[in-house]
Design a protein around this motif. Structure first.
Motif, PDB file in Angstrom:
ATOM      1  N   TYR A 133       4.947   3.897   2.815  1.00  0.00           N
ATOM      2  CA  TYR A 133       4.504   2.836   2.161  1.00  0.00           C
ATOM      3  C   TYR A 133       4.319   1.693   3.085  1.00  0.00           C
ATOM      4  O   TYR A 133       4.807   1.618   4.322  1.00  0.00           O
ATOM      5  CB  TYR A 133       5.766   2.218   1.230  1.00  0.00           C
ATOM      6  CG  TYR A 133       6.155   3.251   0.118  1.00  0.00           C
ATOM      7  CD1 TYR A 133       5.715   3.018  -0.987  1.00  0.00           C
ATOM      8  CD2 TYR A 133       6.895   4.535   0.164  1.00  0.00           C
ATOM      9  CE1 TYR A 133       5.746   3.845  -2.205  1.00  0.00           C
ATOM     10  CE2 TYR A 133       7.306   5.083  -0.834  1.00  0.00           C
ATOM     11  CZ  TYR A 133       6.615   4.959  -1.969  1.00  0.00           C
ATOM     12  OH  TYR A 133       6.909   5.582  -3.142  1.00  0.00           O
ATOM     13  N   TYR A 181       8.231   3.800  -7.374  1.00  0.00           N
ATOM     14  CA  TYR A 181       7.640   2.289  -7.375  1.00  0.00           C
ATOM     15  C   TYR A 181       6.060   2.337  -6.961  1.00  0.00           C
ATOM     16  O   TYR A 181       5.646   3.045  -6.123  1.00  0.00           O
ATOM     17  CB  TYR A 181       8.535   1.558  -6.355  1.00  0.00           C
ATOM     18  CG  TYR A 181       9.744   1.048  -6.654  1.00  0.00           C
ATOM     19  CD1 TYR A 181       9.968   0.019  -7.303  1.00  0.00           C
ATOM     20  CD2 TYR A 181      10.679   2.167  -6.616  1.00  0.00           C
ATOM     21  CE1 TYR A 181      11.370  -0.241  -7.534  1.00  0.00           C
ATOM     22  CE2 TYR A 181      12.039   1.631  -6.796  1.00  0.00           C
ATOM     23  CZ  TYR A 181      12.338   0.573  -7.209  1.00  0.00           C
ATOM     24  OH  TYR A 181      13.626   0.200  -7.493  1.00  0.00           O
ATOM     25  N   THR A 182       5.289   1.434  -7.529  1.00  0.00           N
ATOM     26  CA  THR A 182       3.809   1.335  -7.243  1.00  0.00           C
ATOM     27  C   THR A 182       3.738   0.187  -6.535  1.00  0.00           C
ATOM     28  O   THR A 182       4.109  -0.827  -6.332  1.00  0.00           O
ATOM     29  CB  THR A 182       3.071   1.132  -8.809  1.00  0.00           C
ATOM     30  OG1 THR A 182       3.604   0.146  -9.528  1.00  0.00           O
ATOM     31  CG2 THR A 182       3.399   2.414  -9.664  1.00  0.00           C
ATOM     32  N   VAL A 183       2.358   0.121  -6.142  1.00  0.00           N
ATOM     33  CA  VAL A 183       1.890  -0.965  -5.493  1.00  0.00           C
ATOM     34  C   VAL A 183       1.796  -2.202  -6.089  1.00  0.00           C
ATOM     35  O   VAL A 183       1.664  -2.578  -7.457  1.00  0.00           O
ATOM     36  CB  VAL A 183       0.349  -0.769  -4.983  1.00  0.00           C
ATOM     37  CG1 VAL A 183      -0.550  -2.048  -4.422  1.00  0.00           C
ATOM     38  CG2 VAL A 183       0.272   0.394  -4.315  1.00  0.00           C
ATOM     39  N   THR A 221       4.944  -3.872  -6.707  1.00  0.00           N
ATOM     40  CA  THR A 221       6.221  -3.974  -6.956  1.00  0.00           C
ATOM     41  C   THR A 221       7.070  -4.681  -5.855  1.00  0.00           C
ATOM     42  O   THR A 221       7.008  -4.312  -4.726  1.00  0.00           O
ATOM     43  CB  THR A 221       6.999  -2.690  -7.134  1.00  0.00           C
ATOM     44  OG1 THR A 221       6.083  -1.997  -8.389  1.00  0.00           O
ATOM     45  CG2 THR A 221       8.420  -2.770  -7.867  1.00  0.00           C
ATOM     46  N   THR A 247       0.406  11.320  -1.210  1.00  0.00           N
ATOM     47  CA  THR A 247      -0.090  11.861  -2.551  1.00  0.00           C
ATOM     48  C   THR A 247       1.466  12.667  -3.012  1.00  0.00           C
ATOM     49  O   THR A 247       1.800  13.152  -2.272  1.00  0.00           O
ATOM     50  CB  THR A 247      -0.936  13.116  -2.117  1.00  0.00           C
ATOM     51  OG1 THR A 247      -2.253  12.419  -1.817  1.00  0.00           O
ATOM     52  CG2 THR A 247      -1.404  13.587  -3.696  1.00  0.00           C
ATOM     53  N   GLU A 248       1.746  12.239  -4.149  1.00  0.00           N
ATOM     54  CA  GLU A 248       2.809  12.827  -4.768  1.00  0.00           C
ATOM     55  C   GLU A 248       2.825  14.383  -4.912  1.00  0.00           C
ATOM     56  O   GLU A 248       1.946  15.019  -5.073  1.00  0.00           O
ATOM     57  CB  GLU A 248       3.244  12.312  -6.200  1.00  0.00           C
ATOM     58  CG  GLU A 248       3.197  10.551  -6.271  1.00  0.00           C
ATOM     59  CD  GLU A 248       3.159  10.080  -7.722  1.00  0.00           C
ATOM     60  OE1 GLU A 248       4.084   9.277  -7.895  1.00  0.00           O
ATOM     61  OE2 GLU A 248       2.553  10.643  -8.478  1.00  0.00           O
ATOM     62  N   ARG A 255       0.842  -1.170   0.039  1.00  0.00           N
ATOM     63  CA  ARG A 255      -0.062  -0.061   0.071  1.00  0.00           C
ATOM     64  C   ARG A 255       0.843   1.239   0.065  1.00  0.00           C
ATOM     65  O   ARG A 255       2.186   1.293   0.489  1.00  0.00           O
ATOM     66  CB  ARG A 255      -0.868  -0.079   1.202  1.00  0.00           C
ATOM     67  CG  ARG A 255      -2.024   1.221   1.351  1.00  0.00           C
ATOM     68  CD  ARG A 255      -2.866   0.826   2.431  1.00  0.00           C
ATOM     69  NE  ARG A 255      -3.835   1.974   2.327  1.00  0.00           N
ATOM     70  CZ  ARG A 255      -4.769   2.209   3.457  1.00  0.00           C
ATOM     71  NH1 ARG A 255      -4.703   1.011   4.539  1.00  0.00           N
ATOM     72  NH2 ARG A 255      -5.630   2.976   3.417  1.00  0.00           N
ATOM     73  N   ARG A 256       0.527   2.337  -0.464  1.00  0.00           N
ATOM     74  CA  ARG A 256       1.210   3.711  -0.442  1.00  0.00           C
ATOM     75  C   ARG A 256       0.203   4.622   0.244  1.00  0.00           C
ATOM     76  O   ARG A 256      -0.967   4.666  -0.225  1.00  0.00           O
ATOM     77  CB  ARG A 256       1.298   4.037  -1.911  1.00  0.00           C
ATOM     78  CG  ARG A 256       2.291   5.444  -1.940  1.00  0.00           C
ATOM     79  CD  ARG A 256       2.501   5.974  -3.175  1.00  0.00           C
ATOM     80  NE  ARG A 256       1.210   6.641  -3.791  1.00  0.00           N
ATOM     81  CZ  ARG A 256       0.919   7.238  -5.079  1.00  0.00           C
ATOM     82  NH1 ARG A 256       1.992   6.897  -5.854  1.00  0.00           N
ATOM     83  NH2 ARG A 256       0.060   7.986  -5.226  1.00  0.00           N
ATOM     84  N   ARG A 263       7.782  12.465  -6.902  1.00  0.00           N
ATOM     85  CA  ARG A 263       6.891  11.342  -7.307  1.00  0.00           C
ATOM     86  C   ARG A 263       7.231  10.134  -6.926  1.00  0.00           C
ATOM     87  O   ARG A 263       8.643   9.801  -6.475  1.00  0.00           O
ATOM     88  CB  ARG A 263       6.916  11.320  -8.884  1.00  0.00           C
ATOM     89  CG  ARG A 263       8.305  11.286  -9.368  1.00  0.00           C
ATOM     90  CD  ARG A 263       8.290  11.430 -10.987  1.00  0.00           C
ATOM     91  NE  ARG A 263       9.484  11.239 -11.595  1.00  0.00           N
ATOM     92  CZ  ARG A 263      10.148  10.298 -12.236  1.00  0.00           C
ATOM     93  NH1 ARG A 263       9.622   9.214 -12.167  1.00  0.00           N
ATOM     94  NH2 ARG A 263      11.360  10.086 -12.561  1.00  0.00           N
ATOM     95  N   SER A 264       6.417   9.046  -6.799  1.00  0.00           N
ATOM     96  CA  SER A 264       6.759   7.765  -6.432  1.00  0.00           C
ATOM     97  C   SER A 264       7.452   6.994  -7.747  1.00  0.00           C
ATOM     98  O   SER A 264       6.681   6.815  -8.590  1.00  0.00           O
ATOM     99  CB  SER A 264       5.559   6.838  -5.655  1.00  0.00           C
ATOM    100  OG  SER A 264       6.029   5.706  -5.344  1.00  0.00           O
TER     101      SER A 264
END
Length: 403
Positions: free
Chosen positions: A106, A201-203, A205, A94-95, A90-91, A198-199
């Motif tokens: 995270y 890596y996404t959920v 990964t 907010t970027e 989970r993240r 910005r992130s």
């Protein structure tokens, strides 16, 4: 009596008319030429030497302002990295938002780490039970060994077993702390307070402990640093001037001009100077810190920094209009010697406001011409008046009026 012939009389009249007209024209032209010649031949009025305005040179304390290129950098910057391996579950942020130190960013899947913590807890309980049993046995053998009811070796073995069990308890407790720490690391917190980017890596990964790439970057932008590059030659000149006593150090308050040429508005202060010279550029980095409450300055922006590193207590200020340049670029001024204008070469390498800073070529008390420079030539007589005095202008004369 013979009557006159009208045809002959008419012929005489027509012949005299053009002649009379021609004589009148010549007479008028003569009168006009005589008047113009008299006016042109008259003596011109003597205007006298030109009036010039002057100022008296005097010693002033002048801050030596330097303008250099600079680049902004974050006051604090931190890469967010995972300390345990696993899949991002989970993240939480907010970027581009402002995050605070300790805020969860995270969540890595904690299943395996929770199981490891439970296992470590169970191992600790088992070790504690074994330690209690062996300690009781050793305590029972102690009085019996004293009366030789049991062999002393048996007591020694029991006591050693009890101590080993206690050490095992400490080991299992440390393993439990490690397991709990890894479980806590499955929640990745913000290491500093600042603006997060910005992130990367996404959920879903898979991330690993010690990986090279950061999950995201947090930067603190208020306050913000401005790194200024100054040539080592200028820095050497400044240190020599300070050592000789010609200049004194000053508090370096810095002002900025942004990339579009506008003023930043807020002032900063030089924090420190590097102690080494960059071998590729021959410059020394000066770091200034600026308040940035509105976030106008962003890391990586190019700016122009103006600041005074020292004060020259022996400089002379003269208005810029008094200085002219030769084809070679030498600065010259007109100085009064009695009622004559003398051309003198001076050293003027920088300006302060509307004045040139003259460091050589003038001495206190010199009268420098600042008004009427365009009509002044070397070694001509002039009529000097203090700068700013009103000029006497005569009204134009009417035609035919004597001066």
């Amino acid at each position: 009596m013979t009557p006159p012939k009208p045809c002959r009389a008419l012929s005489s009249s027509s012949t005299l008319a053009p002649a009379i007209a021609l004589l009148c024209t010549v007479a008028l032209a003569g009168c006009s030429g005589s008047g113009g010649s008299g006016s042109a031949g008259g003596k011109k009025g003597n205007a006298g030497p030109p009036q010039v305005g002057y100022v008296v040179a005097k010693i002033s304390s002048v801050p030596l302002v330097t303008e250099l290129a600079g680049r902004t950098s974050a006051f604090e910057s931190s890469d967010v990295r995972p300390q345990v391996s696993g899949v991002i579950y989970r993240r939480f942020f907010t970027e581009g938002a402002l995050v605070h130190k300790g805020q969860p960013l995270y969540q890595i899947d904690p299943s395996l780490y929770r199981a490891s913590a439970n296992q470590a807890q169970a191992n600790l309980l088992s070790a504690q039970a074994t330690a209690a049993s062996t300690r009781i046995k050793a305590d029972r053998y102690k009085p019996l060994a004293a009366i030789e009811a049991v062999a002393k070796q048996d007591y020694t073995d029991a006591d050693a077993a009890a101590k080993q069990a206690s050490a095992a308890v400490a080991q299992q407790r440390a393993a439990l702390e490690t397991a709990n720490t890894n479980l806590r690391f499955t929640t990745v917190p913000a290491p500093i307070t600042g603006r997060i980017g910005r992130s990367l890596y996404t959920v879903g990964t898979l991330v690993t402990s010690g990986q090279a790439d950061a999950l995201a970057t947090i930067q603190r932008l208020d306050p913000i640093f401005v790194d200024i590059q100054q040539s080592s030659a200028d820095l050497l000149r400044l240190r020599r001037a300070l050592a000789s006593g010609g200049e004194v150090a000053t508090s370096a308050a810095v002002s900025l001009k942004l990339e579009d040429g506008s003023d930043y508005g807020l002032t900063g202060k030089v924090q420190f100077s590097e102690v080494v010279v960059d071998q590729t550029t021959g410059t020394v980095t000066l770091r200034a810190v600026f308040p940035n409450p509105k976030g106008l300055l962003l890391p990586g922006m190019f700016v122009r920094a103006s600041f005074a590193q020292s004060i020259d207590n022996s400089a002379i200020l003269i208005p810029q209009q008094a200085v002219s340049r030769t084809p070679k670029g030498d600065a010259t001024v007109f100085v009064l010697s009695g009622d004559k204008a003398v051309l003198r070469t001076v050293t003027a390498t920088r300006t302060v406001g509307t004045d040139w800073v003259v460091t050589a070529g003038l001495k206190p008390g010199d009268k420098v011409i600042t008004e009427g420079v365009g009509k002044t030539k070397p070694n001509i007589k002039v009529r000097p008046v203090p700068a700013g005095s009103p000029q006497k202008i005569q009204a134009p004369q009417k035609p035919g009026q004597k001066g």
